[in-house]
Design a protein around this motif. Sequence first.
Motif, PDB file in Angstrom:
ATOM      1  N   ALA A  56      -4.613  29.310 -39.889  1.00 47.43           N
ATOM      2  CA  ALA A  56      -5.671  28.973 -40.835  1.00 47.43           C
ATOM      3  C   ALA A  56      -6.842  28.337 -40.107  1.00 47.43           C
ATOM      4  N   PRO A  57      -8.034  28.405 -40.663  1.00 50.94           N
ATOM      5  CA  PRO A  57      -9.183  27.764 -40.023  1.00 50.94           C
ATOM      6  C   PRO A  57      -9.017  26.257 -40.028  1.00 50.94           C
ATOM      7  N   LEU A  58      -9.613  25.602 -39.087  1.00 50.52           N
ATOM      8  CA  LEU A  58      -9.472  24.158 -38.903  1.00 50.52           C
ATOM      9  C   LEU A  58     -10.518  23.427 -39.717  1.00 50.52           C
ATOM     10  N   ASP A  59     -10.128  22.366 -40.437  1.00 53.08           N
ATOM     11  CA  ASP A  59     -11.128  21.556 -41.103  1.00 53.08           C
ATOM     12  C   ASP A  59     -11.291  20.253 -40.353  1.00 53.08           C
ATOM     13  N   GLY A  60     -12.180  19.394 -40.849  1.00 46.36           N
ATOM     14  CA  GLY A  60     -12.411  18.125 -40.176  1.00 46.36           C
ATOM     15  C   GLY A  60     -11.214  17.215 -40.268  1.00 46.36           C
ATOM     16  N   PHE A  61     -11.054  16.309 -39.317  1.00 43.31           N
ATOM     17  CA  PHE A  61      -9.936  15.374 -39.340  1.00 43.31           C
ATOM     18  C   PHE A  61     -10.423  14.022 -38.884  1.00 43.31           C
ATOM     19  N   ASP A  62      -9.721  12.993 -39.294  1.00 50.96           N
ATOM     20  CA  ASP A  62     -10.088  11.631 -38.935  1.00 50.96           C
ATOM     21  C   ASP A  62      -9.893  11.417 -37.443  1.00 50.96           C
ATOM     22  N   PRO A  63     -10.736  10.636 -36.808  1.00 52.24           N
ATOM     23  CA  PRO A  63     -10.563  10.368 -35.379  1.00 52.24           C
ATOM     24  C   PRO A  63      -9.335   9.535 -35.116  1.00 52.24           C
ATOM     25  N   SER A  64      -8.901   8.749 -36.085  1.00 52.90           N
ATOM     26  CA  SER A  64      -7.683   7.953 -35.916  1.00 52.90           C
ATOM     27  C   SER A  64      -7.214   7.505 -37.281  1.00 52.90           C
ATOM     28  N   ALA A  65      -5.981   7.110 -37.347  1.00 51.17           N
ATOM     29  CA  ALA A  65      -5.419   6.614 -38.607  1.00 51.17           C
ATOM     30  C   ALA A  65      -4.577   5.410 -38.287  1.00 51.17           C
ATOM     31  N   PHE A  66      -5.018   4.247 -38.725  1.00 54.33           N
ATOM     32  CA  PHE A  66      -4.315   3.020 -38.402  1.00 54.33           C
ATOM     33  C   PHE A  66      -3.761   2.399 -39.671  1.00 54.33           C
ATOM     34  N   ALA A  67      -2.658   1.645 -39.551  1.00 53.20           N
ATOM     35  CA  ALA A  67      -2.072   0.950 -40.687  1.00 53.20           C
ATOM     36  C   ALA A  67      -2.975  -0.191 -41.116  1.00 53.20           C
ATOM     37  N   ALA A  68      -3.320  -0.242 -42.391  1.00 56.05           N
ATOM     38  CA  ALA A  68      -4.125  -1.331 -42.938  1.00 56.05           C
ATOM     39  C   ALA A  68      -3.297  -2.052 -43.985  1.00 56.05           C
ATOM     40  N   PRO A  69      -3.102  -3.362 -43.879  1.00 56.72           N
ATOM     41  CA  PRO A  69      -2.248  -4.076 -44.835  1.00 56.72           C
ATOM     42  C   PRO A  69      -2.742  -3.905 -46.271  1.00 56.72           C
ATOM     43  N   VAL A  70      -1.810  -3.937 -47.208  1.00 62.76           N
ATOM     44  CA  VAL A  70      -2.148  -3.877 -48.632  1.00 62.76           C
ATOM     45  C   VAL A  70      -2.793  -5.197 -49.035  1.00 62.76           C
ATOM     46  N   ALA A  71      -3.927  -5.101 -49.714  1.00 70.05           N
ATOM     47  CA  ALA A  71      -4.618  -6.314 -50.150  1.00 70.05           C
ATOM     48  C   ALA A  71      -3.772  -7.056 -51.188  1.00 70.05           C
TER      49      ALA A  71
END
Length: 892
Positions: A65-80
């Motif tokens: 399939a064609p490639l779409d955009g992706f995030d440069p990184s994905a980090f864990a962010a605590p739940v507020a």
Amino acid sequence: MLDPEISTRDALGLLSSPGEVERAAGDHDLGERRRALSRRRFLQLVGMGAGAGLTGAPLFDALGAPLDGFDPSAFAAPVASDEGIIVVLGMYGGNDGVNTVVPLTDGHYIDQRGPLAIAPADTLPLDHRLGLHPALGTLHALWGAGQLAVVEGVGYPDPDLSHFTSMAIWMSAIRHGTIDSGWLGRWLDGHLAGGPDLYTAASIGSTVPLHVVGRSRRATSVPPRRAGFGGGTNEADQRLYAAVRDLAAPAGQGPWHDALAAALRDQVDLAEQLAPVVPASLPDAPLTASLEVAARLINADLGFRVLETGWGDFDSHAGQASMHPARMVELDAAVARFFEVLDPAWAGRVTVMTFSEFGRTPYSNASGGTDHGTASAMLVFGTHVAGGTYGAHASTAGLQRWERPAHTVDVRAYYASIIDGWLGGGSSEVLGGDFDDLGLFAAAPGTAVEPGGTGPIVTPGGTSGGTGGSTGGSTGGSTGDATKGGGSAAPAAVGTAGAFVGMTPVRIADTRDGAGGIPVGTVGPGATLRVPVAGRHGVPPNGVVAVVANVTAVDPSEATYLTVAPGGAGRPDTSNLNPVPGRATPNLVVMGVGADGAVDVFNHSGSTHCIVDVFGYFVAPTKVSTEGPDEQDAEPLPVGQRFTALTPERVIDTRDGTGARPGPLGRSDRLDVRLAGRAGVPRSGVTAVVLNVTVVHPESAGYLAIGPGGAPAPGTSNLNFVTGQTVPNLVIGTLGPDGDVSVTVETDGVHVLADVFGYFATPEPGSPSGALLRTVAPARLLDSRDGTGVPAGQLGADHEMVLQVAGRGGVPADAVAVIVNLTATAASHATFVSAWPDGEPRPSTSNLNPAAGSTVANLAIVKVGAGGRIRLVNAVGQVHAIADVFGYFVAG
């Protein structure tokens, strides 16, 4: 009757990733929807769990399939701290809602289900109308704590009996048109727009089902086991992971390289984070293991807002007698393990909800099972849930064998209540329209659950949240049926008139130690405790019309209700107390005595200890002559005091210093308050006052006692409470020689309020002013659930209800005051309810203080107003009201 379609497993597989689909509702033909490759999609395919049952072909299809955009990184962010976490349990195959939440009073259920019906005596009672499946002990305990909501009759218009189609509708909340995403997935789309999403939603399992797949975002698949590649801790593993990271480090070498490199890094990073979270050994039961993983993900504070899992099969066309109970055992064990593992610090931010694509048919079939149904009951539970019942039971009256009942709550309203009440809003955009908020939550995530406001401290609109609340016709929350007794009714004959005689409070019964000659031991389910009154403890043997007693239930094993009645007169269709486990629950009763001089205390469910403290009695007036030989023709005087009703007025409030020093009372503190000469109470001649006393937000469990001013503290109690609980109780308090009452508390700190409703005084010679008591057979005057006395429906915020009391339940037109046991149930929010005479200004007083979802009762002596009516008002949210009459005062 087997419905011709694919199996539960096949339907679920087709509605889960990998292999996303696009289809029209009601169309069984599926077409592959090519989706662009994202880091998350690749990660699901190669690493964290989608590999179960996955061959290479789907992977290569995806890579094509064609490639779409992706995030440069994905980090864990605590739940507020103010963000809610939802845990979704799918009950796949069509759970039998009526054998999960059993309709105890629906005679059609027993007839239609035959041997598959669960006998009412075998259920775990929620109230007089509903009981839980006997295997659901953990959920029953949550009900007792006011933390379980039962949403009855959930479904959708024009129901479909296909697993696939109905499951797709439930997962997507799209009834017509193209189903291209799930309801929680669309919420993720809006919630996560422009931000990282790797740690915001997780599906505990090998695939990602439709309800957590959005148009641009979706959940991460996490297996119900320790992570594989990336989770090792030895030196060799670490060298390998470092090499993978180095290999994936260079960027800018083309979209395929960068996508693959990012996915590999995420695989290693995610597994590394999950390895210490998930233990190597998990329970064998799949659902229990999945919920333990969910709890551990929450504890790790990685940022997950949505977690989902599911199990089955619930498609019990045959062998339901063994199949469904096994699922219930699995559910209860998994829920128990979830809360055992969940860190208590997260309890105020986590809610669990269930769903199933449909219920089962009302009738059993010839194979010992049931077939695909329509509407069913759903469960929502957590510390901030407003426990109780919502919606209405889907009626089966008049249905033929293969007919199904109509739904009473739209599934989209169910979801809207979760989105708006717990996830922060946005249901209109997610669901494509506006749907009613059922008011399933007592407080917002991370905030304290208020146990109830009192008097003017709570003002309409002063609490957060919607105006939802229960729309059904049953009691709520944590108290069993707060309002119903059953059994044979006593004759509705008007009793003898009586005048009040106060006395030093005395304990006449205590099942804990046998005080009063009562047998030691708890009062069991369906049992009646007979308590002798007349001729004991200072109460005369003859002429007693009624007794004034505080009845307290202690250490009940489960939610129940107690009914007090004259000894041997039969059990009326009313109630007096609504105990729940972990609390001592008192209530004042003014009750006629039986022919044997006793009163009966009936317990509905479980077992409980019972205490009875007497504060006075009403006796038939005895005529005596005035003193002096020259005055033999003067008007004779009655023995005992007569009652004068007052418009309610607050006379003590330690929060603002009304009538007493400001500030909370501490352990063993004593407060003497002068009431003579205030709020309509005369300066002299008064022997006792009628007070509604309320404790507000105690810092620890304890009790409060009211006694005469200047006298030693009594060895009895009037109110019992636990930490944080706002609780009222009616008190007939004897005044000391200076017109004072004393207030003594045993707690670390608590505010005390008191509202006066009347007084007792000895009449002047020749002028017997005041009123005498007449008891009646207990009778129900008001039940807003079924329209008794008023139009059916809950009292809304700041809504006043007019109740006709004169001419009903044995109350005559000339009654000046009425004795009613008031009950509030299914409150959508913490609130208070006030009663006062019709035609007079609304006072700043209170009679009931229900917490959200709770059922509470309190005796009230209310002045009768214009036209023989009284008024009730609810301050906040919505609540049902019930009133049972026990007597009245009339001029004599």
